[in-house]
Write an enzyme that holds these catalytic residues in place. Structure first.
Site, PDB file in Angstrom:
ATOM      1  N   HIS A 149      12.923  -7.669   8.345  1.00 23.93           N
ATOM      2  CA  HIS A 149      12.945  -7.872   9.801  1.00 23.93           C
ATOM      3  C   HIS A 149      11.571  -7.684  10.440  1.00 23.93           C
ATOM      4  O   HIS A 149      11.352  -8.086  11.571  1.00 23.93           O
ATOM      5  CB  HIS A 149      13.960  -6.919  10.443  1.00 23.93           C
ATOM      6  CG  HIS A 149      15.372  -7.293  10.131  1.00 23.93           C
ATOM      7  ND1 HIS A 149      16.155  -8.006  10.998  1.00 23.93           N
ATOM      8  CD2 HIS A 149      16.129  -7.093   9.025  1.00 23.93           C
ATOM      9  CE1 HIS A 149      17.348  -8.220  10.447  1.00 23.93           C
ATOM     10  NE2 HIS A 149      17.355  -7.670   9.251  1.00 23.93           N
TER      11      HIS A 149
ATOM     12  N   ASP B  28       4.738  -8.014  15.600  1.00 24.98           N
ATOM     13  CA  ASP B  28       6.203  -7.888  15.675  1.00 24.98           C
ATOM     14  C   ASP B  28       6.819  -8.928  14.757  1.00 24.98           C
ATOM     15  O   ASP B  28       6.362 -10.076  14.730  1.00 24.98           O
ATOM     16  CB  ASP B  28       6.656  -8.164  17.129  1.00 24.98           C
ATOM     17  CG  ASP B  28       7.885  -7.349  17.536  1.00 24.98           C
ATOM     18  OD1 ASP B  28       8.680  -7.006  16.640  1.00 24.98           O
ATOM     19  OD2 ASP B  28       8.039  -7.075  18.740  1.00 24.98           O
TER      20      ASP B  28
END
Ligand code: ADQ
Length: 463
Positions: free
Chosen positions: A158, A372
């Site tokens: 992720h 991110d």
């Protein structure tokens, strides 16, 4: 249809209300419920107890079984706090200066993965398909293989996967990548991450990398005596569901209260876990620069940052909190008027419905991570807008979402003056341009929802 087994650090147990849980928990639960032969969700219970029971605690909900293990205090410190959150997290987010590496923590990370593999192996049927999530469990497949498990095992990361030379800062980098190669399919958020792994395999390991014809589809890697496929599967949201919620919440009590409290002022919103990867300090600094350089915004713009405390046991997170407290206080001290407060800074979380309503009120969604994996707030902000009068997404080029959100105002958060300019541009953007940009982003979000992501990964794993 084979049984699906999902492994993740935190398991959303049946009693947990999904309205509080993230979209990911909902999507994974749907994936498990959708299997004809049912599914199993395995992972950490979230509990730390002095003497963890060897066997997992079980629960079930319809066709889904749940099996969770507790951690001991030493495991919680070594595996979770010191290795996952204080070594892998800063490393994979390119923050080498924040890494706090200790061999004992690495050993603890491996031994928790061994213990979890031991318990999971006992629950597996020969034709189960296993889908492991995130950086806590990179070594899990290798530990399962050592126990003779031959099932198909996929992994989805992720967070970003770092470039070769950054990854090499981890003393055990080679073993970590060797363990990653024990999976059959490795999924990343973006093709940038795929490239980082393939470069590592080529230049550090001397492995083989085969790119598919035409450049689309999974890359094949041969390394450490294993063959696996690697591909980008950008995670997304339930686009229509979130849009409906936001439209419905537009007249909800909290949304109305927020709108009333603003009067005619424009709202800039930031929503993040309080984490140094999210670039919240840069955002505060940019807002201060904007107020200094563009006095016309004073009294007319309110910046609301929602950032619930996260990982309070890690010292870098406590430092960040102090820094942000100081920044918010200074900006308000300097610019506030008796009838206007520039910054509203809230260290608490809200439900998804409340957030959907807040996003819809905001003229600008400010998403400025320094790095991110994806950033779902960016996508939720877009989906929540009213298409007739949409707000503008200001997005860091270092969020995985930047690869898809071509309609965003793309910024470099390290350039705080540039960030202030991007904010100014978004605040003054004419309606027609706002609509065009929003439509471009929304078209992407309709074409790639969380269902596409999940089905795309599982189809590739089955192929
Ligand atoms: P996170 O780092 O947690 O996730 P993000 O994708 O932005 O980051 O958020 C996940 C979810 O949490 C979103 O649905 C969001 O609404 C919710 N959330 C965030 N801040 C909140 C707040 N202040 N209050 C309430 N809810 C909040 C990791 C990776 C990301 C990746 C996701 C999913 O770091 O890059 O997008 O996993 O893969």
């Amino acid at each position: 249809m084979a049984r699906l087994v999902i492994v993740s650090n935190r398991v959303s147990m049946p009693r947990e209300r999904l309205s509080r849980a993230g979209g990911l928990a909902v999507a994974l639960r749907e994936a498990l419920a959708g299997q004809k032969d049912g599914g199993l969700w395995f992972g950490w219970s979230g509990e730390t107890v002095a003497e963890p029971q060897p066997a997992p605690r079980r629960a079930s909900l319809g066709k889904i079984d749940f099996a969770v293990l507790d951690l001991s205090p030493a495991e919680h410190k070594g595996f979770y706090t010191d290795f996952a959150n204080s070594t892998l997290w800063p490393l994979f987010h390119y923050r080498l200066g924040l890494i706090d590496f200790h061999r004992a923590a690495w050993e603890s990370y491996l031994s928790v993965n061994e213990r979890f593999a031991e318990q999971l192996a006992a629950l597996l049927r020969h034709d189960d398909v296993v889908w492991v999530h995130d950086y806590h469990f990179i070594p899990l497949a290798a530990a399962l293989r050592r126990r003779g498990v031959k099932n198909r095992i996929g992994f989805f990361l992720h967070i970003p996967f770092p470039a070769h030379e950054v990854l090499a800062a981890l003393p055990a980098h080679r073993q970590l990548v060797a363990d990653l190669c024990a999976y059959d399919l490795v999924g990343f958020q973006t093709w940038n991450d795929v490239r980082a792994l393939t470069e590592y395999v080529l230049h550090e390991v001397g492995g083989r990398v085969e790119r598919p014809d035409g450049g689309i589809g999974a890359v094949r890697i041969a390394a450490f005596d294993r063959e696996l496929r690697v591909a980008g599967f950008p995670i997304s949201i339930d686009t229509e569901g979130f849009a409906r919620t936001a439209a419905h919440e537009a007249e909800a009590e909290d949304t109305v209260r927020l709108r009333d409290s603003l009067g005619n002022r424009s709202l800039v919103i930031g929503v993040d876990r309080l984490d140094y990867s999210k670039g919240i300090s840069k955002r505060f600094e940019a807002f201060q620069i904007l107020l200094g350089a563009r006095p016309e915004h004073r009294g007319h713009v309110t910046f609301m940052q929602i950032a619930p405390i996260s990982r309070g046991e890690v010292s870098q997170y406590r430092q960040l909190r102090n820094e942000l407290d100081g920044l918010a206080g200074r900006i308000n001290g300097r610019y506030a008027e008796f009838d206007w407060m520039p910054v509203r800074y809230l260290n608490r979380s809200f439900t998804r419905n409340q957030l959907a309503g807040f996003y819809r009120v905001a003229r600008v969604g400010l998403v400025t991570p320094l790095r991110d994996g994806m950033n779902l707030v960016a996508k939720e902000y877009v989906a929540a807008q009213d298409g007739a009068d949409p707000g503008v997404l200001v997005l860091s080029r270092f969020a995985g979402a930047a690869a898809e959100m071509s309609g965003a105002v793309i910024v470099n958060p390290y350039d705080t003056e540039g960030l202030a300019e991007g904010l100014d541009r978004a605040l003054t953007m004419p309606l027609e341009e706002r609509r065009q940009r929003w439509q471009a982003n929304m078209a992407v979000l309709r074409g790639n929802t969380i269902t596409h992501w999940r089905e795309g990964f599982l189809a590739a794993l089955a192929a």
